[in-house]
Design a protein around this motif. Structure first.
Motif, short mmCIF file in Angstrom:
data_model
loop_
_atom_site.label_atom_id
_atom_site.label_comp_id
_atom_site.label_asym_id
_atom_site.label_seq_id
_atom_site.Cartn_x
_atom_site.Cartn_y
_atom_site.Cartn_z
N ALA A 94 5.04 9.85 -13.81
CA ALA A 94 4.14 9.91 -14.95
C ALA A 94 4.62 9.01 -16.08
N LYS A 95 5.92 9.03 -16.32
CA LYS A 95 6.50 8.20 -17.38
C LYS A 95 6.41 6.72 -17.01
N ALA A 96 6.75 6.41 -15.79
CA ALA A 96 6.80 5.01 -15.35
C ALA A 96 5.45 4.33 -15.46
N THR A 97 4.39 5.04 -15.14
CA THR A 97 3.05 4.44 -15.09
C THR A 97 2.26 4.65 -16.37
N SER A 98 2.86 5.27 -17.37
CA SER A 98 2.16 5.50 -18.63
C SER A 98 2.24 4.26 -19.52
N ARG A 99 1.43 4.26 -20.57
CA ARG A 99 1.46 3.15 -21.52
C ARG A 99 2.43 3.53 -22.64
N ILE A 101 0.84 -1.20 0.00
CA ILE A 101 0.00 0.00 0.00
C ILE A 101 0.88 1.25 0.00
N LYS A 102 1.98 1.20 0.73
CA LYS A 102 2.87 2.37 0.79
C LYS A 102 3.50 2.65 -0.57
N TRP A 103 3.96 1.62 -1.25
CA TRP A 103 4.54 1.82 -2.58
C TRP A 103 3.49 2.42 -3.52
N GLY A 104 2.28 1.91 -3.45
CA GLY A 104 1.22 2.45 -4.29
C GLY A 104 0.88 3.89 -3.94
N THR A 105 0.91 4.20 -2.64
CA THR A 105 0.63 5.57 -2.19
C THR A 105 1.68 6.54 -2.70
N LEU A 106 2.94 6.11 -2.69
CA LEU A 106 4.02 6.95 -3.23
C LEU A 106 3.72 7.33 -4.67
N VAL A 107 3.23 6.38 -5.44
CA VAL A 107 2.96 6.63 -6.86
C VAL A 107 1.69 7.46 -7.04
N ILE A 108 0.62 7.13 -6.32
CA ILE A 108 -0.62 7.90 -6.42
C ILE A 108 -0.38 9.36 -6.03
N ASN A 109 0.52 9.58 -5.07
CA ASN A 109 0.84 10.95 -4.64
C ASN A 109 1.92 11.59 -5.50
N LYS A 110 2.13 11.02 -6.69
CA LYS A 110 3.04 11.58 -7.70
C LYS A 110 4.47 11.73 -7.17
N GLY A 111 4.90 10.73 -6.39
CA GLY A 111 6.28 10.67 -5.93
C GLY A 111 6.52 11.29 -4.56
N LYS A 112 5.46 11.79 -3.93
CA LYS A 112 5.62 12.39 -2.60
C LYS A 112 5.28 11.40 -1.49
N ASN A 114 4.68 11.86 2.70
CA ASN A 114 4.60 12.80 3.83
C ASN A 114 5.12 14.18 3.45
N GLY A 115 4.77 14.61 2.24
CA GLY A 115 5.13 15.95 1.79
C GLY A 115 6.50 16.08 1.17
N GLU A 116 7.32 15.03 1.27
CA GLU A 116 8.67 15.08 0.69
C GLU A 116 8.66 14.41 -0.68
N GLN A 117 9.23 15.08 -1.67
CA GLN A 117 9.30 14.53 -3.02
C GLN A 117 10.43 13.51 -3.07
N LEU A 118 10.08 12.23 -3.02
CA LEU A 118 11.09 11.18 -3.06
C LEU A 118 11.47 10.80 -4.49
N VAL A 119 10.51 10.87 -5.38
CA VAL A 119 10.71 10.50 -6.79
C VAL A 119 10.10 11.61 -7.64
N PRO A 120 10.76 12.05 -8.71
CA PRO A 120 10.21 13.15 -9.51
C PRO A 120 8.83 12.83 -10.08
N GLU A 121 7.95 13.82 -10.06
CA GLU A 121 6.62 13.64 -10.61
C GLU A 121 6.69 13.23 -12.09
N ALA A 122 7.64 13.83 -12.82
CA ALA A 122 7.77 13.51 -14.24
C ALA A 122 8.16 12.04 -14.44
#
Length: 399
Positions: free
Chosen positions: A308-313, A284-295, A297-305
């Motif tokens: 977006a690329k990773a989960t796109s088709r 659930i935590k890994w999924g939450t990181l992605v749903i929150n666009k890489g954030k 607890n407010g910290e950007q761990l992975v770039p939003e861009a």
């Protein structure tokens, strides 16, 4: 009050499963000290399924919780699904969790599922490897532009004079989408195993790139194989210290993931395509990181861009053999180790991205509904995506 209401509700909807009320009231299934030491195949089945429409707030894990039917979702429909799982009408699930709008609303365990026991992830590990690369980009050890650079440029220990033609065509982007073009026979792999010392460190990639067929435009088609090993080698080469420490310090610790397993590959690097174990709540935590666009607890761990690329088709892989699919699952695609598909309900299709692991491990994200489903299982011939389309999506559509 919660338990009385739950029992009354079951009576009202007419469920007749003799143990169902007890299942809701039963204590959360914690693995015993003995069970923790057992291999997965030796863990005894739960005597009763555990089903909770108001998951406990385990303050040490940092996952917000809510109540199904109050914070979203049709409680009756999801309980009906849970009843069917408990009665073995569906796949051999070990756990089935649902989060909606940032809250865990439904948590259930069956068979060999335990809330505190990491479950093998198989190829879902690839998604975690993808997020590790994203973390390296966020911290500046790589850039988004580096995704289009040759993998060999980052691996300074390679003897490039011995590599086959075309290796410069293998970019990180190609490796992340299973299109490296590396083609090695089973017989060659068996030969490699006879001398494991040659596969230590970057020697693993040296061997692959010396013995593969030449890399060509035609060979760089989608093939589910060793490509994550290339990515983990790049991570290990660019981050300070080791990839193992980087994973722990920069992702797992930050997301309060302490109860997990992560095997070591023959290269002595962390396994990248399989080999991790996570609890369902950690998934659930890994999924939450992605749903929150890489954030987190407010910290950007992975770039939003990158998210977006990773989960796109990025590419279509075809609908001939959709893992977990069915009549309402189509347009299977692939991103950076994330699978994608359209899930149809009624006259509408919902795009989903999913981590997938052999045996039926899933983190399924449907952004349009702000919905996440986490599944662990031991059923390789599963229909999980079809079940989500048929049974879960309608429970989260506002009528």
């Amino acid at each position: 009050m919660k338990n009385k209401t739950g029992i009354l509700f079951l009576i009202l909807i007419g469920l007749t499963h003799s143990n169902f009320a007890q299942q809701i009231d039963s204590p959360t299934p914690e693995a015993t000290t003995t069970e923790i030491k057992l291999s997965y195949k030796d863990i005894p089945d739960l005597k009763e399924a555990f089903i909770d429409t108001s998951p406990s707030d385990r303050k040490d894990d940092g996952i917000p919780v809510g109540e199904l039917g109050v914070d979203g979702g049709n409680k009756e429909m999801i309980l009906s699904l849970a009843h069917g799982i408990a009665d073995n009408k569906y796949d051999n699930f070990d756990s089935f969790l649902i989060a909606h709008k940032g809250k865990l609303l439904f948590e259930s365990y069956y068979s060999r599922g335990r809330i505190n026991l990491p479950h093998f992830q198989a190829s879902a590990t690839k998604v975690y490897t993808s997020m590790v690369l994203g973390r390296a980009i966020q911290l500046g050890y790589l850039t988004m532009a580096d995704l289009n650079k040759p993998v060999v440029n980052f691996l300074k220990d390679l003897d490039r004079t011995k590599l086959v033609n075309g290796v410069e065509k293998i970019t990180l982007h190609q490796a992340m989408t299973m299109r490296s073009g590396i083609r090695i026979s089973k017989e060659q792999r068996e030969e490699f195993k006879k001398n494991p010392s040659q596969l230590k460190g970057q020697g693993q990639i040296q061997v692959f790139l010396e013995h593969t067929e030449p890399i060509t435009k035609d060979s760089q088609s989608f093939k589910y194989q060793d490509d994550p090993r290339l990515v983990m080698q790049v991570i290990n080469a660019v981050v300070p210290g080791s990839a193992k420490d980087f994973i722990k310090n920069e992702l797992l610790d930050k997301m309060q993931i302490t109860n997990y397993g992560w095997k070591t590959d023959v290269s002595n690097l962390p396994a990248s395509g399989w080999g991790s174990s996570m609890t369902s709540r950690n998934m659930i935590k890994w999924g939450t990181l992605v749903i929150n666009k890489g954030k987190w607890n407010g910290e950007q761990l992975v770039p939003e861009a990158f998210i977006a690329k990773a989960t796109s088709r990025i590419l279509y892989t075809g609908d001939d053999d959709v893992y977990g699919g069915g009549k309402d699952v189509s347009n299977q695609g692939y991103g950076y180790y994330w699978w994608s598909a359209d899930l149809k309900y009624g006259n509408k299709s919902y795009f989903c991205s999913s981590a997938q692991g052999g045996g039926g491990q899933y983190i399924i994200l449907i952004e349009e509904l702000d919905l996440m489903v986490v599944v662990t299982s031991r059923d390789n011939d599963n229909s999980t995506l079809q079940i989500i389309a048929e049974k879960v999506i309608p429970a989260f559509i506002k009528k």
